[in-house]
Design an enzyme around this catalytic site. Structure first.
Site, short mmCIF file in Angstrom:
data_model
loop_
_atom_site.label_atom_id
_atom_site.label_comp_id
_atom_site.label_asym_id
_atom_site.label_seq_id
_atom_site.Cartn_x
_atom_site.Cartn_y
_atom_site.Cartn_z
CB THR A 79 -6.31 -17.13 2.14
OG1 THR A 79 -6.95 -16.80 1.28
CG2 THR A 79 -6.95 -18.38 1.96
NE ARG A 115 -4.01 1.88 2.26
CZ ARG A 115 -4.38 2.82 2.48
NH1 ARG A 115 -3.20 3.10 4.23
NH2 ARG A 115 -5.20 3.61 3.27
CB VAL A 168 0.43 11.40 -4.10
CG1 VAL A 168 0.90 12.66 -3.91
CG2 VAL A 168 -0.71 10.48 -3.37
CG HIS A 203 -7.97 -4.73 -1.22
ND1 HIS A 203 -8.66 -3.92 -1.54
CD2 HIS A 203 -6.94 -3.66 -1.22
CE1 HIS A 203 -8.19 -2.64 -1.58
NE2 HIS A 203 -7.21 -2.72 -1.04
CB THR A 204 -5.84 -11.52 -2.02
OG1 THR A 204 -5.47 -13.26 -1.52
CG2 THR A 204 -4.09 -11.11 -2.11
CG ASN A 261 -1.79 8.20 2.65
OD1 ASN A 261 -1.77 7.08 1.95
ND2 ASN A 261 -0.64 9.48 1.71
CG HIS A 286 -1.73 5.26 -0.78
ND1 HIS A 286 -2.18 5.21 0.61
CD2 HIS A 286 -2.27 3.73 -1.12
CE1 HIS A 286 -3.78 5.29 0.12
NE2 HIS A 286 -3.42 4.40 -0.51
CD GLU A 320 2.94 12.36 -1.13
OE1 GLU A 320 2.86 11.09 -1.06
OE2 GLU A 320 3.52 13.02 -2.00
N GLY A 336 3.89 10.92 -8.82
CA GLY A 336 4.79 9.66 -9.09
C GLY A 336 5.34 9.03 -8.19
#
Length: 315
Positions: A236, A56, A64, A184-185, A85, A60, A79, A66
């Protein structure tokens, strides 16, 4: 990584004067990958959730202005303080520790932006996910923008059409978007990001299995508990696999922005969900390719930016 993707990256980089390549640190920091892999494995063994947090951070960062490690800069109105965040981005202390180890081996050589890209790859691998070739040569930004983070990071309330647009604005395709959503697994989300789905009227494309809804209400009550956590993949949560997409088929996606990929009005995203649900190898291939493309967004190279010695502050 396929030959075609390597060629596309080389052409894209050449067109923009970029020099990203997998052997960038071969001579200047030959122990880089060994140092990072060992540190990431240790961190993930201590807490599996940190793998999702690392992925993440990279995402993220790249969305923003690059992939320039701007998300790592400490300070007010930067940020880290942006709404997407604040209170949820994490792992900064471990990134700093890894950076310190790398600096001890090869001082002033490896950028924090490259470090984030490598840490993200090794985090996925640590939870039995796919590997891909990480290219290097990014440099670190001198600034960070809270307003840009608030504007550019897609919130969990976006529908499939808006998500497609958000990723297209970064030069990423619908396939990239759905594949990257598969991250998101692993990981968890705060109650505040999905509470409206449990107690409010459904939006179009927001269909949730009733038993799943009921099970979530115990940890995400209507009147409080906003910071309580629930796994993004209830089946899982600490294994990087394609179960996330199967959950969407069963209407057990935690976030609206997840479930809309299958239940929304975009056939293109629904078809990709079905493809990845039936073939983990296809998902793994597309995810790796998408991570490479995402890691190439608006990078700083050459004399632009700097190589931070401490990721939390400029030199």
């Amino acid at each position: 990584m396929s030959f075609v993707l390597v060629l596309l990256l080389a052409l894209h980089g050449s067109a923009l004067g970029q020099t990203l390549n997998s052997s960038f640190y071969r001579s200047s920091c030959p122990n880089l990958t060994t140092i990072v892999r060992a540190a990431v494995q240790q961190a993930v063994q201590a807490e599996a959730r940190i793998a999702a947090s690392f992925v993440r951070l990279h995402f993220h960062d790249c969305f923003v202005n690059g992939c320039d490690a701007s998300i790592l800069l400490d300070g007010t109105n930067l940020e880290q303080n942006a709404f997407p965040n604040a209170g949820s981005a994490r792992g900064f202390d471990i990134v700093d520790s890894i950076k310190s180890s790398v600096e001890s081996s090869c001082p002033g050589v490896v950028s924090c932006a490259d470090l984030l890209a490598l840490i993200a790859r090794d985090s996925v691998v640590a939870l039995n996910g796919p590997s891909w070739t990480v290219v290097f040569g990014r440099r670190d930004s001198l600034t960070a923008s809270q307003s840009a983070a608030n504007a550019n990071l897609p919130p969990p309330t976006l529908n499939a059409s808006a998500l497609i647009t958000s990723f297209q604005n970064q030069g990423l395709s619908t396939t990239d978007m759905v594949a990257l959503s598969g991250a998101h697994t692993i990981g968890q989300a705060r109650c505040t990001t999905f509470k409206a789905r449990l107690y409010g009227p459904f939006q179009r494309g927001d269909q949730m299995d009733q038993s799943f809804n009921t099970s979530l209400q115990s940890s995400c009550p209507s009147s409080n508990g906003d910071t309580n956590l629930s796994p993004l993949d209830v089946q899982t949560p600490t294994s990087f696999d394609n179960r996330y997409f199967r959950n969407l088929q069963s209407r057990r996606g935690l976030l609206f922005s997840d479930q809309t990929l299958f239940s929304g009005n975009q056939a293109s995203t629904r078809n990709l969900v079905n493809s990845y649900a039936s073939s983990q190898s296809t998902f793994f291939q597309d995810f790796g390719n998408a991570m490479v493309r995402m890691g190439n967004i608006n990078v700083l190279t050459g004399s632009n930016g700097e190589i931070r010695r401490n990721c939390g502050r400029t030199n």
